[in-house]
Motif scaffolding. Structure first.
Motif, PDB file in Angstrom:
ATOM      1  N   ASP A  79       0.826  -1.217   0.000  1.00  0.00           N
ATOM      2  CA  ASP A  79       0.000   0.000   0.000  1.00  0.00           C
ATOM      3  C   ASP A  79       0.856   1.262   0.000  1.00  0.00           C
ATOM      4  O   ASP A  79       0.371   2.331   0.390  1.00  0.00           O
ATOM      5  CB  ASP A  79      -0.910   0.032   1.235  1.00  0.00           C
ATOM      6  N   ILE A  80       2.090   1.150  -0.442  1.00  0.00           N
ATOM      7  CA  ILE A  80       2.982   2.315  -0.334  1.00  0.00           C
ATOM      8  C   ILE A  80       2.479   3.477  -1.190  1.00  0.00           C
ATOM      9  O   ILE A  80       2.661   4.640  -0.847  1.00  0.00           O
ATOM     10  CB  ILE A  80       4.438   1.935  -0.680  1.00  0.00           C
ATOM     11  N   TYR A  82      -0.992   5.039  -2.299  1.00  0.00           N
ATOM     12  CA  TYR A  82      -2.423   4.946  -1.988  1.00  0.00           C
ATOM     13  C   TYR A  82      -3.062   6.304  -2.218  1.00  0.00           C
ATOM     14  O   TYR A  82      -2.944   7.215  -1.398  1.00  0.00           O
ATOM     15  CB  TYR A  82      -2.644   4.483  -0.547  1.00  0.00           C
ATOM     16  N   ASN A  89      -3.413   1.920  -7.814  1.00  0.00           N
ATOM     17  CA  ASN A  89      -2.495   1.991  -6.676  1.00  0.00           C
ATOM     18  C   ASN A  89      -1.633   0.745  -6.550  1.00  0.00           C
ATOM     19  O   ASN A  89      -0.452   0.843  -6.189  1.00  0.00           O
ATOM     20  CB  ASN A  89      -3.297   2.202  -5.386  1.00  0.00           C
ATOM     21  N   SER A  93       2.305   0.730  -6.627  1.00  0.00           N
ATOM     22  CA  SER A  93       3.027   0.209  -5.458  1.00  0.00           C
ATOM     23  C   SER A  93       4.047  -0.833  -5.889  1.00  0.00           C
ATOM     24  O   SER A  93       5.180  -0.867  -5.381  1.00  0.00           O
ATOM     25  CB  SER A  93       2.040  -0.400  -4.461  1.00  0.00           C
TER      26      SER A  93
END
Length: 222
Positions: A79-80, A82, A89, A93
Motif C-alpha cells: 500500500d505504499i 495509496y 495503486n 506500489s
C-alpha cells in the motif's frame, strides 16, 4: 515500543538480513514513512502495517514461511502508493517496490517478480484455489484480517475508510461500498488459510453483514 518504532525495527531487520547498506535502508525508510503518513490516509497507515505484522506472528506460530523476508517486503510495499481517487495503486506500489529492488540490488529477478505479483494480488484478494498454504495466502489473509476485528474496532475501520473516500458523495459511497462488501459473499470463505478462517471468518461475516445493512438502510450518517 510505538507502532512507528515497531515497524521501523521490522524495516531495519529485513534490510540488514538482505545486506542493504544502512544509508540506503535509512533513505528508503524515510520514503516509506513519508508515503504511509500522507494526510489522505486514515486506515492505510503504518498502523495497518503494524497490525499485519502482528498477524504475521500469529501465522508463524502455525506455519513456516518459505520466504519470510519477501513477505515482509510485500507488507511494506503493498500500500505504499495509496491515492483513493486513482484506480492503479497496486500497480504503482509494485513499481515503487521495483525501484527499491533496482537500487538495493540484493534480490534475484525471481524474488522481485514474486513480491510484485503478491502486491498485485491485493487488488482482488484472490490467490486461486488449492491447498492455500503458500506464503502469498497468508500474506493476503494478514491484509484481510481487519474484517475480523471485534465489532467496535471494525466500526472504527469502516469510519476510517469512509474518511479516505470523503470526496465521494454519500449516496454513491453507500452504493459502491455495499457492492464491494457484498461481493465478498460471492467467494466464500473470506480467508484463504484454515488458520485465519478459524480465527476470523465468523466475526468477519458478522461485521460485513452489519455494515452492509447500515449502508443500505441509511441507519447511520456517513
Amino acid at each position: 515500543m510505538t507502532d512507528i518504532e515497531n515497524v521501523r525495527r521490522r524495516w531495519q531487520d529485513v534490510n540488514e538480513h538482505l545486506g542493504v547498506p544502512e544509508d540506503v535502508s535509512d533513505r528508503w525508510w524515510d520514503i516509506v514513512q513519508g508515503l504511509y503518513g500522507e494526510p489522505v490516509r486514515h486506515y492505510h497507515t503504518l498502523q495497518h502495517l503494524r497490525e499485519m505484522f502482528q498477524h504475521c506472528e500469529l501465522a508463524k506460530d502455525h506455519f513456516t514461511f518459505s520466504s519470510p523476508h519477501l513477505v515482509t517486503l510485500a507488507v511494506f510495499f503493498h500500500d505504499i502508493i495509496y491515492e483513493p481517487k486513482k484506480p492503479d495503486n497496486e500497480e504503482r506500489s509494485a513499481d515503487k517496490f521495483e525501484e527499491y529492488a533496482a537500487e538495493t540490488k540484493v534480490l534475484s529477478d525471481g524474488d522481485i517478480e514474486k513480491v510484485k505479483s503478491w502486491i498485485m494480488l491485493t487488488k482482488s484478494h484472490s490467490a486461486g484455489i488449492g491447498e492455500n498454504s503458500a506464503d502469498e495466502h497468508y500474506f493476503l489473509d494478514m491484509d484481510m484480517a481487519v474484517l475480523g476485528r471485534p465489532e467496535a474496532d471494525y466500526d472504527e475501520y469502516a469510519s476510517q475508510i469512509r474518511a479516505e473516500y470523503i470526496h465521494v458523495p454519500e449516496e454513491l459511497y453507500r452504493s459502491k461500498r455495499a457492492q464491494i462488501l457484498e461481493d465478498f459473499f460471492t467467494r466464500l470463505p473470506l480467508f484463504s488459510t484454515r488458520l485465519f478462517q478459524k480465527q476470523f471468518e465468523d466475526q468477519a461475516k458478522t461485521n460485513l453483514r452489519r455494515e452492509i445493512s447500515r449502508l443500505r438502510d441509511n441507519s447511520i450518517p456517513l
